[in-house]
Design an enzyme around this catalytic site. Sequence first.
Site, PDB file in Angstrom:
ATOM      1  N   VAL A 266       4.506   0.955  -5.303  1.00  0.00           N
ATOM      2  CA  VAL A 266       5.193   0.093  -6.267  1.00  0.00           C
ATOM      3  C   VAL A 266       5.818   0.957  -7.353  1.00  0.00           C
ATOM      4  CG1 VAL A 266       4.870  -1.696  -8.008  1.00  0.00           C
ATOM      5  CG2 VAL A 266       3.718  -1.886  -5.788  1.00  0.00           C
TER       6      VAL A 266
ATOM      7  N   GLU B 253       0.861  -1.194   0.000  1.00  0.00           N
ATOM      8  CA  GLU B 253       0.000   0.000   0.000  1.00  0.00           C
ATOM      9  C   GLU B 253       0.893   1.239   0.000  1.00  0.00           C
ATOM     10  OE1 GLU B 253      -3.326   0.989  -0.200  1.00  0.00           O
ATOM     11  OE2 GLU B 253      -2.292   2.922  -0.096  1.00  0.00           O
TER      12      GLU B 253
ATOM     13  N   ARG C 229     -14.330   8.004  -9.523  1.00  0.00           N
ATOM     14  CA  ARG C 229     -14.583   6.648 -10.012  1.00  0.00           C
ATOM     15  C   ARG C 229     -13.844   6.517 -11.330  1.00  0.00           C
ATOM     16  NH1 ARG C 229     -20.684   7.003 -10.490  1.00  0.00           N
ATOM     17  NH2 ARG C 229     -20.092   9.174 -10.709  1.00  0.00           N
TER      18      ARG C 229
ATOM     19  N   CYS D 240     -18.221  15.352  20.576  1.00  0.00           N
ATOM     20  CA  CYS D 240     -19.350  15.290  19.638  1.00  0.00           C
ATOM     21  C   CYS D 240     -19.800  13.852  19.410  1.00  0.00           C
ATOM     22  CB  CYS D 240     -18.988  15.909  18.293  1.00  0.00           C
ATOM     23  SG  CYS D 240     -18.446  17.613  18.365  1.00  0.00           S
TER      24      CYS D 240
ATOM     25  N   HIS E  10     -25.348  -1.552  -2.627  1.00  0.00           N
ATOM     26  CA  HIS E  10     -26.309  -1.479  -3.726  1.00  0.00           C
ATOM     27  C   HIS E  10     -27.041  -2.799  -3.897  1.00  0.00           C
ATOM     28  CE1 HIS E  10     -25.195   2.468  -5.233  1.00  0.00           C
ATOM     29  NE2 HIS E  10     -23.944   2.160  -4.941  1.00  0.00           N
TER      30      HIS E  10
ATOM     31  N   CYS F 272     -13.420  12.579  22.464  1.00  0.00           N
ATOM     32  CA  CYS F 272     -14.175  13.312  21.444  1.00  0.00           C
ATOM     33  C   CYS F 272     -15.581  13.516  21.960  1.00  0.00           C
ATOM     34  CB  CYS F 272     -14.192  12.529  20.135  1.00  0.00           C
ATOM     35  SG  CYS F 272     -15.400  13.122  18.949  1.00  0.00           S
TER      36      CYS F 272
END
Lengths: 121, 490, 410
Positions: B174, B35, B313, B410, B53, B408
């Site tokens: 890479v 990665e 995309r 919130c 979906h 945190c």
Amino acid sequence: MRREYTCIICPIGCDMTAEIEDNEMVSLVGNNCAKGRVYVQQELTNPIRTIATSVLVKGGELPLASVRLNKPVPKASLFKVMAEAKKVILLAPVRIGQVALQNVAGTGADLVVTKHVDAIH
Amino acid sequence: MRDNTYDILIIGGGVIGSSVARELSRYRLRIGVLEKELDVACGNSCRNTGMLHAGFTYKPGSLKAECAVEGNREFDQVAQELDIPFKRTGKVVVGFSDEDMQNILRFKRIGELNGVRGLEMIDKAKLNQIDNSAGGEFALYSRDSGILNPMLYNIALAENAHQNGVDFFFDSEVKAIKRQGEHFQVTAGDSVFSSRWIVNCAGMHCVTISEMLGLHGHQVKGFKGEYYVLDKKASQFMNIPVYPAPNAKGGFSTHATPTVDGNILVGPDSYITEDPDDFASTRDHMQGLVKDGSAIFKHMKAEYFIRNFAGTRWKRVDPETGDVLDFLIENRDDHPGVVNLIGIESPGLTCALPIARRVVAKIQEKEVLEVNNDFNPYRKGIVRFAEQSKERKKELIATDPDYGEIVCRCETVTRAEIVQAINNPLGAVTLTGIKNRTRACMGRCQGGYCETRITALIQEQCKVREHEVMYQHKGSGMFIGKVREVLDGE
Amino acid sequence: MENKDVIIIGGGPAGLAAAVQLYKLGITNILILEREKHLGGILRQCIHDGFGLQRFCESLSGPEYAQRFIDEVRELNIPYMTEVTVTEVTAGRKVTAISRRGVMEFQAKAVALTMGCRERTRGAISIPGTRPAGVYTAGVAQSYMNLANIMPGQEVVILGSGDIGLIMARRLTLEGAHVKAVFEVQPYPSGLPRNIEQCLNDYEIPLFLSHTVVDVKGHSRLEGVTVAQVDEQYRPIPGTEQEYNCDTLILSVGLIPENELSLGAGLTLDSRTKGAVVDEDYQTSCTGIFAAGNVLQVHDLVDFVSIEAERMALSIQECFLSSQFGNAEIEIVVDASISYSVPQKTTGKKDFTLSLRPKRPGRNCTVFVKQENVTIARKKFAKVLPAEMIQLAIPAERIDPEKKLEITLI
């Protein structure tokens, strides 16, 4: 010559207009109190400021103690004050009012601690 | 010295790379993931709507259709195995005109051909019953659509892969791939790796990797979309994703989607981009979202705005005609040892595991894989304090007092959760990594209260200095050093 | 479940002043709940001076100002707990708090909301561009520098001329950073004039009014911003764009009362102040729940926060003594010349101080408080600024309980 000033002595921040001749204040309007006149006078001869910063604390529950000048110093010497403040290391505990550095940069003013910092247990 | 020899190297730690890693870890293989970023889920896997979906807009017989339907059906089990938040909310596609009706009905038919279950035309009364904020005269109700947190899904897949033996290498872009007989020599980051197989899961960079592998001729085209994130306060007005009727091509204009965490996303819009790293929000499109978003969600107001983001995309296109093509998963005989994935975009999140199984199948066509009997499909997520009952909260604090320290405000995220996010296997080393794992900084104050505390925890737990605290990407140092430092010689 | 007369949520300037005043008034079964390790709230990081000129007639730093109240709290032995986060307040004044020791629950006769405020963010004002490291709100940068000993950046651009932004311009400059400019979208500064003078002018930091940031650049760390002039509708004027290379963008674009707990309790909030709607007793729409300080309305001076909290304490005592928690029905409305007023309603039975903020700067203006054509209070001001809150006394005896109060600034 007419010159505009914003008084920095209190949060009201009076907008003042001064009539100046040969670096002397001839008249002043806009100030709500006598401090405004003193401020403009000082600005004409030798502008002075106070600043606040931080100094290192060793062995404290916080890494820094806040400090401020206990009286105003010439504006031109503010960065000298900062250079001196950077070298200061206090040992915890430190208390409000404690002098962190006397006669800082030869200005006659002291850097005074403004925050309690307890020692780490 | 580290042994950098692998059976399979996966390029890319997004949701696809992490799914492939997890599915391959069902077999006795030495697997590595390369990665380029400092964490998984840094590309488009963290820049999407988080929709599961149903699969009613994709061409029947296509990989998109097949994988979406398959991915949708199994997701309750996947969410349970990976312990991630997921809600099968359903979704409505609303229409006003005869034209809308024609388009909606066409997609209902396509959906049914694809095997989508639970599609139903509903009238205005039923629509209002489902969500009274959704405008529209009629709608297609898709029972099986759902919402999930895409970052946590990606992270969970990677963690599960890792606990089943997959090595992850971060900051490992890479740079070169050389074929040496039966092996590939891969230069990534500062290291050289050797592997029998390469799986290209590089997302928006898939063509670059494909070219390095010698598989030429692929082309992708970038479609960028911008989003607004709305305060949780706005979610009181919406409980199900509401999409406007699709256009004839199956594309949806700007829509509003509740997230599984309780925010509302407005977007994405869609426009062409050339740059794979183009994630900037732009003034014109932000204004467009406010205008179009208001049409579909009447509470699209500035008081609810908490953040903007953009995703891209990268669709595979025909180099000759420019037509958008299906996902491609290929293993060419003239390029043995390579599984090449091109144009994996929306609905990639829904399709991730089905795609991964097809990658496994490609490899199995060439060699027999020995089953890893130790494979454990279950992964435990960080226990979220905010979601527990009062009794459970008391227990948690009693067991680990860090659960009693709210970092945190919130999102009510505790110190215990932050510490786990950092120290878990594949733990976060960046502020964004912690956000993605815990939701800290994701509320309306956007870190105003907790960011200073979290960066202090990163320094403490990772034992790094100020200038080593990273925001997200490599080189994203948050600070330049100390204000006051003990000078040398003192 | 422990019973308390008053639970004070937040140990900043408002909470401390309220606690001391309540205690002095004989209400001693009280408890301050503070989420930080120390009392003092935001003042702990406001190390510059200029605090306390009204109250103590001397110029103190924030920590010193806070310490004066903390010392009183200690001397009076007022109970307080630190590192405790209140997670819920109900309309019935049940308070739930979390700490490392566990979950605590209190039943209070009265709750004083003194949680302060938070900063508006980049997202709230929709600044376009990329999302690199190096974009900080002024208060966060101040916290890093003054509490954590961390330097956020070197080449700095500041958006917004709020006081914290101005103070940070000086602070960063003194510590060796290069503050290139301050940009303000309004045609006038939002900070106090003295801070423009001593934080910007003294260090020759330019202030550009009617300007805003229209783009943020950089993939990893901030590389620069694009700034443009804006028209009267705050729309960037094409052709005025200028590039500034910088590694740090500081946002000082406003403060918002922190009312997450208030919302949970179901309080009515004012869309203008973003704080609770209160009457002259600082009582919110929920009986027995009071609010004062920056959680109610964002103040420009801490001295006024303390005073407001003390007035609230007095009201709480009066409510306790009379066992009457007022039911205010007289509306207080402002016209377009004024951003908001606090209180927003009154019972008409008590004299009170009305706070308001002018919408635009003006000179030689008068605030009129009227009921139909009858002026019941007025006050003349030589100069008004949106940065400065205006206050005037309203005499109850002149209020007609049948009519609303209308306020205008002419």
